[in-house]
Design a protein around this motif. Structure first.
Motif, PDB file in Angstrom:
ATOM      1  N   GLY A  84       0.800  -1.205   0.000  1.00  9.73           N
ATOM      2  CA  GLY A  84       0.000   0.000   0.000  1.00  9.73           C
ATOM      3  C   GLY A  84       0.841   1.266   0.000  1.00  9.73           C
ATOM      4  O   GLY A  84       2.000   1.265   0.429  1.00  9.73           O
ATOM      5  N   ALA A  85       0.251   2.367  -0.449  1.00  9.28           N
ATOM      6  CA  ALA A  85       0.893   3.676  -0.388  1.00  9.28           C
ATOM      7  C   ALA A  85       0.600   4.306   0.966  1.00  9.28           C
ATOM      8  O   ALA A  85      -0.349   3.924   1.659  1.00  9.28           O
ATOM      9  N   ALA A  86       1.405   5.307   1.351  1.00 10.54           N
ATOM     10  CA  ALA A  86       1.296   5.889   2.690  1.00 10.54           C
ATOM     11  C   ALA A  86      -0.095   6.456   2.958  1.00 10.54           C
ATOM     12  O   ALA A  86      -0.674   6.231   4.027  1.00 10.54           O
ATOM     13  N   GLY A  87      -0.644   7.189   1.991  1.00  9.00           N
ATOM     14  CA  GLY A  87      -1.963   7.761   2.192  1.00  9.00           C
ATOM     15  C   GLY A  87      -3.031   6.704   2.341  1.00  9.00           C
ATOM     16  O   GLY A  87      -3.940   6.820   3.181  1.00  9.00           O
ATOM     17  N   LEU A  89      -2.582   3.571   3.391  1.00  8.67           N
ATOM     18  CA  LEU A  89      -2.373   2.892   4.668  1.00  8.67           C
ATOM     19  C   LEU A  89      -2.855   3.746   5.837  1.00  8.67           C
ATOM     20  O   LEU A  89      -3.425   3.225   6.803  1.00  8.67           O
ATOM     21  N   ASP A  90      -2.638   5.042   5.755  1.00  9.79           N
ATOM     22  CA  ASP A  90      -3.123   5.935   6.808  1.00  9.79           C
ATOM     23  C   ASP A  90      -4.644   5.868   6.897  1.00  9.79           C
ATOM     24  O   ASP A  90      -5.216   5.820   7.995  1.00  9.79           O
ATOM     25  N   ARG A  91      -5.328   5.833   5.739  1.00  8.98           N
ATOM     26  CA  ARG A  91      -6.790   5.706   5.749  1.00  8.98           C
ATOM     27  C   ARG A  91      -7.220   4.376   6.348  1.00  8.98           C
ATOM     28  O   ARG A  91      -8.224   4.299   7.064  1.00  8.98           O
ATOM     29  N   MET A  92      -6.472   3.307   6.056  1.00 13.21           N
ATOM     30  CA  MET A  92      -6.790   2.004   6.630  1.00 13.21           C
ATOM     31  C   MET A  92      -6.691   2.030   8.157  1.00 13.21           C
ATOM     32  O   MET A  92      -7.549   1.485   8.860  1.00 13.21           O
ATOM     33  N   VAL A  93      -5.632   2.645   8.663  1.00 17.43           N
ATOM     34  CA  VAL A  93      -5.438   2.735  10.114  1.00 17.43           C
ATOM     35  C   VAL A  93      -6.578   3.529  10.744  1.00 17.43           C
ATOM     36  O   VAL A  93      -7.133   3.141  11.782  1.00 17.43           O
ATOM     37  N   ARG A  94      -6.950   4.637  10.115  1.00 11.74           N
ATOM     38  CA  ARG A  94      -8.015   5.476  10.661  1.00 11.74           C
ATOM     39  C   ARG A  94      -9.359   4.762  10.602  1.00 11.74           C
ATOM     40  O   ARG A  94     -10.161   4.850  11.532  1.00 11.74           O
ATOM     41  N   THR A  95      -9.618   4.058   9.496  1.00  6.76           N
ATOM     42  CA  THR A  95     -10.873   3.321   9.368  1.00  6.76           C
ATOM     43  C   THR A  95     -10.996   2.268  10.463  1.00  6.76           C
ATOM     44  O   THR A  95     -12.066   2.067  11.034  1.00  6.76           O
ATOM     45  N   ALA A  96      -9.888   1.604  10.766  1.00  9.60           N
ATOM     46  CA  ALA A  96      -9.884   0.571  11.804  1.00  9.60           C
ATOM     47  C   ALA A  96      -9.876   1.154  13.210  1.00  9.60           C
ATOM     48  O   ALA A  96     -10.050   0.409  14.186  1.00  9.60           O
ATOM     49  N   GLU A  97      -9.656   2.453  13.322  1.00 11.92           N
ATOM     50  CA  GLU A  97      -9.571   3.124  14.624  1.00 11.92           C
ATOM     51  C   GLU A  97      -8.478   2.493  15.495  1.00 11.92           C
ATOM     52  O   GLU A  97      -8.645   2.307  16.699  1.00 11.92           O
ATOM     53  N   ALA A  98      -7.358   2.171  14.856  1.00 10.66           N
ATOM     54  CA  ALA A  98      -6.221   1.576  15.572  1.00 10.66           C
ATOM     55  C   ALA A  98      -5.441   2.658  16.302  1.00 10.66           C
ATOM     56  O   ALA A  98      -5.336   3.799  15.837  1.00 10.66           O
ATOM     57  N   GLU A  99      -4.860   2.284  17.441  1.00  6.49           N
ATOM     58  CA  GLU A  99      -4.093   3.236  18.245  1.00  6.49           C
ATOM     59  C   GLU A  99      -2.634   2.825  18.413  1.00  6.49           C
ATOM     60  O   GLU A  99      -1.891   3.487  19.144  1.00  6.49           O
ATOM     61  N   ALA A 108       9.895  -0.268   7.109  1.00  6.21           N
ATOM     62  CA  ALA A 108      10.165   0.869   7.987  1.00  6.21           C
ATOM     63  C   ALA A 108       9.877   2.211   7.311  1.00  6.21           C
ATOM     64  O   ALA A 108       9.243   3.094   7.900  1.00  6.21           O
ATOM     65  N   GLU A 109      10.334   2.384   6.094  1.00  9.00           N
ATOM     66  CA  GLU A 109      10.160   3.672   5.421  1.00  9.00           C
ATOM     67  C   GLU A 109       8.687   4.010   5.251  1.00  9.00           C
ATOM     68  O   GLU A 109       8.251   5.142   5.547  1.00  9.00           O
ATOM     69  N   MET A 110       7.895   3.032   4.789  1.00  3.39           N
ATOM     70  CA  MET A 110       6.466   3.288   4.579  1.00  3.39           C
ATOM     71  C   MET A 110       5.747   3.468   5.911  1.00  3.39           C
ATOM     72  O   MET A 110       4.878   4.340   6.058  1.00  3.39           O
ATOM     73  N   ALA A 111       6.097   2.643   6.901  1.00  5.67           N
ATOM     74  CA  ALA A 111       5.440   2.746   8.206  1.00  5.67           C
ATOM     75  C   ALA A 111       5.689   4.106   8.838  1.00  5.67           C
ATOM     76  O   ALA A 111       4.775   4.717   9.423  1.00  5.67           O
ATOM     77  N   GLU A 112       6.905   4.602   8.714  1.00  6.55           N
ATOM     78  CA  GLU A 112       7.213   5.890   9.322  1.00  6.55           C
ATOM     79  C   GLU A 112       6.563   7.045   8.562  1.00  6.55           C
ATOM     80  O   GLU A 112       6.231   8.085   9.142  1.00  6.55           O
ATOM     81  N   ALA A 113       6.300   6.843   7.268  1.00  7.64           N
ATOM     82  CA  ALA A 113       5.514   7.828   6.521  1.00  7.64           C
ATOM     83  C   ALA A 113       4.076   7.860   7.032  1.00  7.64           C
ATOM     84  O   ALA A 113       3.450   8.924   7.102  1.00  7.64           O
ATOM     85  N   VAL A 114       3.561   6.686   7.404  1.00  3.94           N
ATOM     86  CA  VAL A 114       2.226   6.618   7.998  1.00  3.94           C
ATOM     87  C   VAL A 114       2.224   7.302   9.361  1.00  3.94           C
ATOM     88  O   VAL A 114       1.309   8.071   9.688  1.00  3.94           O
TER      89      VAL A 114
END
Length: 512
Positions: A84-87, A89-99, A108-114
């Motif tokens: 996935g792309a950073a944007g 993946l960020d939407r996925m995290v927000r949709t899941a309401e993950a903390e 690492a590079e993509m995760a840190e962009a998220v």
């Protein structure tokens, strides 16, 4: 709840047996897996309470541990695509309401962009030398320092995972899975493939896909089998792992099987231990089944499912492939299926309008499917028929033996000269040609016919020979015959589940 109960029993019974093997031959026993996932669940609770987590990981021990810890916590872990792309993946995290985000060195590079885009203040890093960021801790240190005496949630309706649709035609949508339905899906696979503790299964398809999770990883853990974890599919390495670890079971989509057959022809591999191959995710041609049976194993299981269904809807046993080549079999243990008159994507099919045997229609299913999409009510409204049937959007027919065959997607249909044509029917006919390695069929705008059938073929073959082949093919009506051919050596664009990306094919080869 049931998966956890069985997992505890496996840990008690097979504690000293190998549960996981990595590509570099590092091993983890069931006893270690039990203790580490208790500690991981404790570590996550201490940092985020009862909130959900998200993981961006390659196939590896941490991915398995996060799945089991989520079950023990009763709070879902969102399994993110490492493609996935950073944007996105960020939407996925927000949709899941993950903390919290758990990620490895490979991502690492993509995760840190998220992390830069989000407001997450808890992250665990899998690997040596965690990055110098205030929100990031060492995953291993967190597990080692946590209390390994964990009181797991005992609730069959508790959450276990958030998984995402493949998103080949739209933005990925999130499915929240619970313990009960995951247990049913896992047990279904155990029965279908007759799994046992002596099995050794290779995990090479991405762990974040529903089929890898509920039809492959959980079933093998459920019986105390060994999982060999390959971080990412690479055909020669996959063949080496199959040989070196005496693997008995392989899950692979059709495009991967084609690549493995090519790798097999270039190397010297012993696959005598391989007894079952589970495939699906795209239409499986009869010729591919035949070649896998000849060169890998006769135990080819063809399946059909979708993320929204959680469990696979159908299963075809190896013997059924002989009588009905390419079939996806019949309804699995927990499902009722119907083929009804197809409707346009923005319309609703009539669940009572079943079609006759041999006729094509849309497949709908009734079973333990997902409740809907997380935070996507507009898409969810198109998911159900009369509140009790799951709409698959796939076109199918039932053959003379009463077995299902997937024909195509409802929204893939093209109309040429007033005739409805499903591209996969044409692709299956072309795939039977011995010189064709891959094929994609799309509708090409045409002033006279509205659309004409265009075919992109990967292989060493002359277009005129293909046209003659199609004219003589018993299963291909002349109006379905391609009127335009492109022959190429380049692999066709696909999603990581093997789904053909038709819009990219059309743009790349027929936009000029």
């Amino acid at each position: 709840m049931e998966d956890l109960r069985v997992f505890r029993r496996v840990v008690d019974r097979y504690g000293d047996r190998t549960a996981l093997v990595t590509a570099d031959a590092t091993t983890r026993t069931y006893g270690e897996l039990g203790r580490r996932t208790d500690a991981l669940a404790s570590a996550l609770d201490a940092r985020i309470g009862d909130a959900r987590t998200a993981s961006l990981l390659r196939n590896g021990p941490a991915a398995i541990e996060m799945m089991l810890a989520a079950q023990k916590r009763g709070r879902a872990n969102a399994q993110l695509s490492f493609r996935g792309a950073a944007g996105e993946l960020d939407r996925m995290v927000r949709t899941a309401e993950a903390e919290a985000l758990v990620y490895d060195a490979a991502n690492a590079e993509m995760a840190e962009a998220v992390l830069d885009r989000s407001d997450l203040d808890v992250a665990l890093y899998v690997g040596d030398d965690a990055p110098d960021r205030p929100e990031v801790e060492s995953y291993e240190a967190a597990v080692e320092s946590a209390d390994a005496d964990y009181d797991a949630v005992e609730d069959p309706d508790a959450e276990t995972g958030v998984l995402y649709t493949s998103g080949s035609t739209s933005e990925p949508k999130a499915i929240l899975e619970d313990q009960r339905r995951v247990w049913l899906a896992s047990s279904q696979a155990v029965m279908e493939m007759r799994l046992g503790p002596d099995d050794v299964a290779l995990v090479t398809t991405p762990w974040y896909h529903d089929v890898t999770t509920v039809a492959w990883i959980y079933p093998h853990l459920q019986v105390g089998a060994t999982l060999v974890l390959q971080p990412e599919f690479a055909p020669p390495e996959t063949m080496r792992l199959l040989d070196e670890h005496d693997v008995t079971g392989l899950l692979a989509v059709p495009a991967q099987l084609e690549a493995l057959l090519d790798a097999d022809s270039e190397g010297d591999y012993d696959l005598s231990s391989l007894s079952y191959v589970r495939t699906g995710g795209a239409v499986v041609s009869p010729s591919l089944v035949e070649r896998v049976r000849e060169r890998m194993t006769e135990g080819v299981h063809n399946t059909y499912g979708l993320t929204e269904g959680i469990a696979n809807l159908t299963h075809a046993y190896p013997t059924e492939q002989l009588e009905s080549p390419g079939t996806v079999g019949n309804a699995s243990f927990n499902w009722d299926l119907r083929v009804v008159e197809a409707a346009e994507p923005d319309e609703t099919p009539d669940p009572t309008a079943t079609v006759d045997r041999g006729e094509t229609g849309e497949l709908i299913g009734r079973g333990p499917f997902a409740d809907g999409y997380l935070n996507s009510p507009e898409a969810e409204a198109r998911l159900f028929v009369d509140g009790e049937w799951l709409r698959t959007m796939d076109v199918a027919h039932v053959d003379e033996h009463g077995r299902l065959h997937i024909v195509d997607r409802v929204d893939n249909m093209l109309v040429s000269g007033g005739e409805n044509i499903y591209p996969q029917e044409v692709e299956l006919a072309l795939a039977d040609h011995p010189a064709v390695r891959e094929v994609a069929v799309v509708g090409v705008p045409d002033e006279e016919w509205g659309e004409r059938v265009g075919a992109v073929v990967v292989g060493d073959v002359d277009p005129d020979a293909l046209d003659e082949y199609c004219r003589d093919h018993d299963d291909l009506a002349d109006f379905k015959r391609p009127r335009s051919y492109v022959v190429t050596d380049d692999p066709l664009p696909r999603s990581d589940t093997g789904t053909l990306l038709r819009s990219e094919v059309r743009e790349r080869y027929f936009s000029r």
